[in-house]
Design a protein around this motif. Structure first.
Motif, mmCIF file in Angstrom:
data_model
loop_
_atom_site.group_PDB
_atom_site.id
_atom_site.type_symbol
_atom_site.label_atom_id
_atom_site.label_comp_id
_atom_site.label_asym_id
_atom_site.label_seq_id
_atom_site.Cartn_x
_atom_site.Cartn_y
_atom_site.Cartn_z
ATOM 1 N N VAL A 116 14.353 47.010 27.317
ATOM 2 C CA VAL A 116 13.369 46.026 27.731
ATOM 3 C C VAL A 116 11.984 46.649 27.659
ATOM 4 O O VAL A 116 11.783 47.787 28.089
ATOM 5 C CB VAL A 116 13.672 45.556 29.172
ATOM 6 C CG1 VAL A 116 12.572 44.666 29.713
ATOM 7 C CG2 VAL A 116 15.013 44.820 29.175
ATOM 8 N N GLY A 117 11.030 45.915 27.101
ATOM 9 C CA GLY A 117 9.654 46.394 27.026
ATOM 10 C C GLY A 117 9.072 46.546 28.424
ATOM 11 O O GLY A 117 9.435 45.822 29.346
ATOM 12 N N GLN A 118 8.140 47.476 28.563
ATOM 13 C CA GLN A 118 7.538 47.761 29.869
ATOM 14 C C GLN A 118 6.980 46.525 30.551
ATOM 15 O O GLN A 118 7.063 46.388 31.765
ATOM 16 C CB GLN A 118 6.410 48.795 29.701
ATOM 17 C CG GLN A 118 6.888 50.218 29.574
ATOM 18 C CD GLN A 118 7.421 50.790 30.880
ATOM 19 O OE1 GLN A 118 7.619 50.065 31.856
ATOM 20 N NE2 GLN A 118 7.678 52.079 30.896
ATOM 21 N N ARG A 119 6.411 45.620 29.733
ATOM 22 C CA ARG A 119 5.800 44.444 30.336
ATOM 23 C C ARG A 119 6.835 43.446 30.834
ATOM 24 O O ARG A 119 6.500 42.529 31.565
ATOM 25 C CB ARG A 119 4.929 43.715 29.303
ATOM 26 C CG ARG A 119 3.856 44.592 28.695
ATOM 27 C CD ARG A 119 2.929 43.792 27.833
ATOM 28 N NE ARG A 119 3.076 44.120 26.419
ATOM 29 C CZ ARG A 119 2.186 43.835 25.495
ATOM 30 N NH1 ARG A 119 1.099 43.164 25.833
ATOM 31 N NH2 ARG A 119 2.380 44.149 24.240
ATOM 32 N N MET A 120 8.083 43.615 30.409
ATOM 33 C CA MET A 120 9.097 42.609 30.703
ATOM 34 C C MET A 120 10.135 43.101 31.714
ATOM 35 O O MET A 120 11.091 42.403 32.011
ATOM 36 C CB MET A 120 9.842 42.208 29.425
ATOM 37 C CG MET A 120 8.955 41.562 28.401
ATOM 38 S SD MET A 120 8.421 39.923 28.914
ATOM 39 C CE MET A 120 9.874 38.943 28.449
ATOM 40 N N ILE A 121 9.942 44.293 32.226
ATOM 41 C CA ILE A 121 10.943 44.828 33.150
ATOM 42 C C ILE A 121 11.072 43.907 34.358
ATOM 43 O O ILE A 121 10.102 43.499 34.960
ATOM 44 C CB ILE A 121 10.562 46.267 33.577
ATOM 45 C CG1 ILE A 121 10.900 47.226 32.440
ATOM 46 C CG2 ILE A 121 11.309 46.681 34.843
ATOM 47 C CD1 ILE A 121 10.560 48.654 32.672
ATOM 48 N N GLY A 122 12.305 43.584 34.651
ATOM 49 C CA GLY A 122 12.564 42.729 35.803
ATOM 50 C C GLY A 122 12.646 41.256 35.450
ATOM 51 O O GLY A 122 13.283 40.490 36.168
ATOM 52 N N VAL A 123 12.043 40.849 34.337
ATOM 53 C CA VAL A 123 12.058 39.431 33.987
ATOM 54 C C VAL A 123 12.710 39.152 32.634
ATOM 55 O O VAL A 123 13.003 38.013 32.322
ATOM 56 C CB VAL A 123 10.635 38.819 33.975
ATOM 57 C CG1 VAL A 123 10.020 38.902 35.357
ATOM 58 C CG2 VAL A 123 9.765 39.519 32.961
ATOM 59 N N ALA A 124 12.960 40.206 31.859
ATOM 60 C CA ALA A 124 13.502 39.997 30.516
ATOM 61 C C ALA A 124 14.906 39.420 30.585
ATOM 62 O O ALA A 124 15.699 39.766 31.450
ATOM 63 C CB ALA A 124 13.512 41.308 29.750
#
Lengths: 258, 258
Positions: A116-124
């Motif tokens: 998961v990309g850093q910006r999407m952690i937790g929501v991907a």
DNA sequence: GAACGCTGTTGCACTATATGCAACAGTATC
DNA sequence: GATACTGTTGCATATAGTGCAACAGCGTTC
């Protein structure tokens, strides 16, 4: 209706817990529409096999580590998953978006590794283990484009399900799209499987040069507009090349497409 | 006997397939000692949930990708598994042996990531998801030594199971061993859980300095004799340090033991 | 090609198990 | 203290799970 109802219920419990964790016995009994005592006994049996575990003394339940043991046997079978994970990690760092590797399995693109990309952690969205349609995803298009003609004909002959307003549902349009994928060596999905989500994929070749997987990146459309496709494709090709070299593929040997 | 027999049987099927794959319906019916029609129906229900899948048209069955989906939900819950895998990969390359990261969970050391050493590919025991005893494994000793006194007392009060002739079964001896672990900052297991297998482990600290995991290497005793422990410990500390820096731990802040 | 052995599946009848009910103890809230 | 909700368990019952028999298919041997 499934063949063995109580096994069906137990499997539904595992699916409920993978989507939302933890859940109480009472909550599970409500969702399965069975008595609390039935839910309690199903949970106890799953717990005995380490498939679920109880947090603390009083409810609630969550998935257990026994699933990791079983899943390890699945990834062990897929030879490239070990190398693929490392390459996903590296690619996610450089692309700064979610990256996946998928293989063709029983007419679907199945994601075997994801970072998961850093910006999407937790929501991907979780794609690992997911069966994605071949006609509506970037990885699916790559895998289908590089498949034997018989496999392509089988997919084109079946009804092409529409997931969004942008999904390709015409066999003629899909045929042209697959030809374009082979021509340029990459595929895109522009809000075709999920609204607002774009994806790009390139092929991953094995030791004999055959396409064995697809390497992709996924992002919200506003972060992956078509104007940026070319640069992302280059990054993906580099990442896929890292994986290919680990798999023993020598570029220039029987290369087709890109 | 488990609470729901048919769920118990289904779980046994999954375990059989993780140990040996693929298996036919007839073989599964023999091992479970049920009729072929019973086995067939259980498999059909598991297949409907993607927990098993059929190779080709005629038997045989293997574990399905649906297990990856469930397992992803388990590893997603364990915050450090993503970083740990990358560090395991790097450490296995430098140590050239199997490397694992384990956490303390419900009185056991549970391996959450493992990278098999190059020499052991194909033959290494699968530890991921495995619940290992705290008194007989290197990771268990590290995790126990760095636990609150109450947790240590609870383990010391319970019967210490002997797995080999070398397993520590005396609470006094184990107490001294744990003190030594805290003193030198690493633990060993010399054929204490598995005959002929040695292991070394060091602690992994989280952002607040508390021990959140153990980082270990495992090898046949002849490749990991006690005379080489010091050099292996240094390599493990380096690898654990990589993981700690990813987790946000700053060395020198509230360090205890090594 | 026939015979044999084994496979996986499925309709059906029967029974053993899975289920719901009731009761209980425990916890949290008002 | 009353109320509401929780998870568990003994027990009786109803239903689902099971084995049986039969079938079609496949691979091997003669």
């Amino acid at each position: 209706m499934s063949e063995v109802q109580s096994v069906d219920r137990a499997a539904q419990i595992l699916q409920l817990l993978s989507a939302e964790s933890p859940l109480s016995v009472s909550e599970i009994s409500r969702r399965l529409q069975v008595h609390r005592s039935t839910a309690s006994r199903l949970m106890a049996t799953l717990e005995a096999h380490d498939l679920v575990e109880q947090e603390g003394q009083r409810g609630a339940y969550r998935l257990g580590f026994g699933l990791l043991r079983l899943a390890s046997a699945v990834t062990a079978r897929v030879d490239l998953s070990r190398d693929a994970q490392a390459c996903c990690d590296a690619a996610a760092a450089s692309l700064n978006e979610t990256v996946n590797v998928a293989i063709l399995d029983a007419g679907y693109a199945v994601t075997i590794t994801q970072t998961v990309g850093q910006r999407m952690i937790g929501v991907a969205r979780q794609y690992v283990g997911q069966r994605a349609p071949l006609h509506a995803t970037s990885t699916g298009k790559v895998l289908l484009a590089c498949s034997p003609a018989a496999e392509q004909d089988r997919v084109l002959a079946a009804p092409l399900e529409a997931f969004t307003a942008s999904t390709i549902t015409s066999p003629e349009v899909l045929t042209a799209e697959l030809a374009a994928v082979r021509e340029r060596g990459w595929a895109s999905a522009v809000a075709e499987w999920e609204e607002g989500i774009n994806a790009l994929a390139v092929p991953v070749r094995g030791p004999q040069g055959a396409v064995v997987a697809a390497f992709s990146t996924t992002a919200p459309a506003f972060r992956l507009p078509e104007s940026t496709f070319a640069e992302h494709v280059e990054m993906l090709r580099e990442a896929a090349g890292q994986l290919e070299s680990r798999l023993g593929y020598l570029p220039g040997v029987r290369a087709s497409g890109g």
